[in-house]
Design a protein around this motif. Sequence first.
Motif, PDB file in Angstrom:
ATOM      1  N   GLY A 258      39.847  24.386  49.893  1.00 56.31           N
ATOM      2  CA  GLY A 258      38.698  23.538  49.589  1.00 56.31           C
ATOM      3  C   GLY A 258      38.475  23.361  48.094  1.00 56.31           C
ATOM      4  O   GLY A 258      38.581  24.311  47.310  1.00 56.31           O
ATOM      5  N   ILE A 259      38.134  22.146  47.700  1.00 55.10           N
ATOM      6  CA  ILE A 259      37.884  21.852  46.292  1.00 55.10           C
ATOM      7  C   ILE A 259      36.572  22.483  45.847  1.00 55.10           C
ATOM      8  O   ILE A 259      36.477  23.030  44.741  1.00 55.10           O
ATOM      9  CB  ILE A 259      37.917  20.332  46.062  1.00 55.10           C
ATOM     10  N   THR A 260      35.555  22.438  46.696  1.00 57.23           N
ATOM     11  CA  THR A 260      34.301  23.128  46.369  1.00 57.23           C
ATOM     12  C   THR A 260      34.539  24.634  46.304  1.00 57.23           C
ATOM     13  O   THR A 260      33.999  25.321  45.431  1.00 57.23           O
ATOM     14  CB  THR A 260      33.218  22.797  47.409  1.00 57.23           C
ATOM     15  N   ARG A 261      35.348  25.156  47.218  1.00 54.52           N
ATOM     16  CA  ARG A 261      35.695  26.582  47.215  1.00 54.52           C
ATOM     17  C   ARG A 261      36.301  26.985  45.885  1.00 54.52           C
ATOM     18  O   ARG A 261      35.879  27.982  45.268  1.00 54.52           O
ATOM     19  CB  ARG A 261      36.672  26.876  48.352  1.00 54.52           C
ATOM     20  N   LYS A 262      37.303  26.237  45.420  1.00 55.92           N
ATOM     21  CA  LYS A 262      37.952  26.551  44.148  1.00 55.92           C
ATOM     22  C   LYS A 262      36.958  26.500  42.992  1.00 55.92           C
ATOM     23  O   LYS A 262      37.012  27.328  42.066  1.00 55.92           O
ATOM     24  CB  LYS A 262      39.105  25.571  43.888  1.00 55.92           C
ATOM     25  N   SER A 263      36.061  25.521  43.050  1.00 56.87           N
ATOM     26  CA  SER A 263      35.080  25.356  41.980  1.00 56.87           C
ATOM     27  C   SER A 263      34.111  26.529  41.945  1.00 56.87           C
ATOM     28  O   SER A 263      33.744  27.017  40.867  1.00 56.87           O
ATOM     29  CB  SER A 263      34.315  24.044  42.173  1.00 56.87           C
ATOM     30  N   ILE A 264      33.679  26.988  43.121  1.00 61.82           N
ATOM     31  CA  ILE A 264      32.761  28.132  43.185  1.00 61.82           C
ATOM     32  C   ILE A 264      33.420  29.380  42.612  1.00 61.82           C
ATOM     33  O   ILE A 264      32.804  30.132  41.832  1.00 61.82           O
ATOM     34  CB  ILE A 264      32.296  28.370  44.630  1.00 61.82           C
ATOM     35  N   ILE A 265      34.661  29.623  42.978  1.00 60.95           N
ATOM     36  CA  ILE A 265      35.367  30.805  42.477  1.00 60.95           C
ATOM     37  C   ILE A 265      35.465  30.774  40.958  1.00 60.95           C
ATOM     38  O   ILE A 265      35.159  31.757  40.268  1.00 60.95           O
ATOM     39  CB  ILE A 265      36.769  30.908  43.118  1.00 60.95           C
ATOM     40  N   GLU A 266      35.868  29.621  40.419  1.00 60.86           N
ATOM     41  CA  GLU A 266      36.041  29.495  38.969  1.00 60.86           C
ATOM     42  C   GLU A 266      34.696  29.597  38.247  1.00 60.86           C
ATOM     43  O   GLU A 266      34.575  30.273  37.223  1.00 60.86           O
ATOM     44  CB  GLU A 266      36.716  28.156  38.647  1.00 60.86           C
ATOM     45  N   LEU A 267      33.682  28.956  38.799  1.00 64.54           N
ATOM     46  CA  LEU A 267      32.357  28.988  38.178  1.00 64.54           C
ATOM     47  C   LEU A 267      31.767  30.393  38.218  1.00 64.54           C
ATOM     48  O   LEU A 267      31.213  30.874  37.215  1.00 64.54           O
ATOM     49  CB  LEU A 267      31.439  28.000  38.896  1.00 64.54           C
ATOM     50  N   ALA A 268      31.878  31.056  39.377  1.00 65.29           N
ATOM     51  CA  ALA A 268      31.337  32.411  39.507  1.00 65.29           C
ATOM     52  C   ALA A 268      31.993  33.362  38.510  1.00 65.29           C
ATOM     53  O   ALA A 268      31.317  34.166  37.851  1.00 65.29           O
ATOM     54  CB  ALA A 268      31.519  32.914  40.931  1.00 65.29           C
ATOM     55  N   LYS A 269      33.310  33.267  38.369  1.00 68.03           N
ATOM     56  CA  LYS A 269      34.006  34.131  37.417  1.00 68.03           C
ATOM     57  C   LYS A 269      33.528  33.873  35.998  1.00 68.03           C
ATOM     58  O   LYS A 269      33.372  34.810  35.195  1.00 68.03           O
ATOM     59  CB  LYS A 269      35.516  33.919  37.531  1.00 68.03           C
ATOM     60  N   SER A 270      33.296  32.594  35.668  1.00 64.08           N
ATOM     61  CA  SER A 270      32.838  32.259  34.317  1.00 64.08           C
ATOM     62  C   SER A 270      31.431  32.786  34.047  1.00 64.08           C
ATOM     63  O   SER A 270      31.045  32.976  32.892  1.00 64.08           O
ATOM     64  CB  SER A 270      32.870  30.747  34.116  1.00 64.08           C
TER      65      SER A 270
END
Length: 355
Positions: A258-270
């Motif tokens: 999922g594109i939203t999934r990938k975005s959440i992972i990257e955003l959360a890590k940041s």
Amino acid sequence: MNTIINDIEIIKAKSSKINDVDFDNLKFGHVFSDHMLECNYKDGKWQAPKVMPYQPIVLDPSAKIFHYGQSIFEGMKAYKDVDEKVWLFRPLDNFKRLNISAKRLAIPELPEHYFMEGLKALLEIDKDWIPKKDGSTLYIRPFIFASGNGFHASPADAYKFIICTAPSGAYFAGEVRVLIEEKYSRSANGGVGFAKAGGNYAGQFYPTQLAIEKGYQQVIWTDDNTHEYIEEAGAMNIFIRINDTLITGPTSDRILDGITRKSIIELAKSENIPVEVRKITVSEVVEAAKNGSLKEMFGAGTAAVISPIAGFGYKDADYELPKFDDTYASYLKKRITDIQTNKAEDPFGWRYAVK
């Protein structure tokens, strides 16, 4: 009068339906914009796309889509900022995933130019259909299906690529409760679970209906072999917060990237939110619910962005999620939607200006 922009023929509708639409009370995916894009595959290649008035599709009864299910799709959204500028969110990821799905279902891959330029031409002609109200967006549905004829069980020789758009409100209304599935499976190893194939969703409807009859809104899918591992939430990826750690399952043959999934992972890590991408068992989630360490569960996808889960059922027992302010779900949803709507800086390069 027809025009051609970037090799895309534009055929405008004689009149618009827009004045008949109540933009303050939009359901999800019920109202459709004035135009659509159509691109045909025949004689071994994709033909030039056209933007044309939204209209029915005429197919022969022997069209292979009806018999062998070669059908894939994507879900996207267009946004307007306060200055009326139009934005997309990671559209090239949608294009790449569409072709990943196409390859798995033996559908000819689509040229990037036809996807991106066709989409931009469609949004330019229907830009007035993009809602301005918070929580509403223009939902975009690109899809490809087999239009070639014949009863032989083999890939078709003709296909249609179409993009339709729908001004839409929220995907879910009210609290969402889910049932962890113990019998049925969404997908299997070696199958097409990672592709956005129409049949994946058709196969979900019956188990979901059984869950609805029990008072739930969605199903939490588990693995096809043991039903011990959490995989997806309805038609979305799933995130689970235990204590302060956000957990989601790894992608596989069975789980959509999922594109939203990938975005959440990257955003959360940041944001220094602890994130683990690993298998998570049903028993771990149930035990966390019992001992109080389960703080949040939420689905993630284009339509809802992030959909918090209020409670879940498993083996005839119900478990409520705690209610508190400053959840990861609310924080991450606001961060993503602020990027999407140009209300915040985009350090990741996700936002895409249409014009």
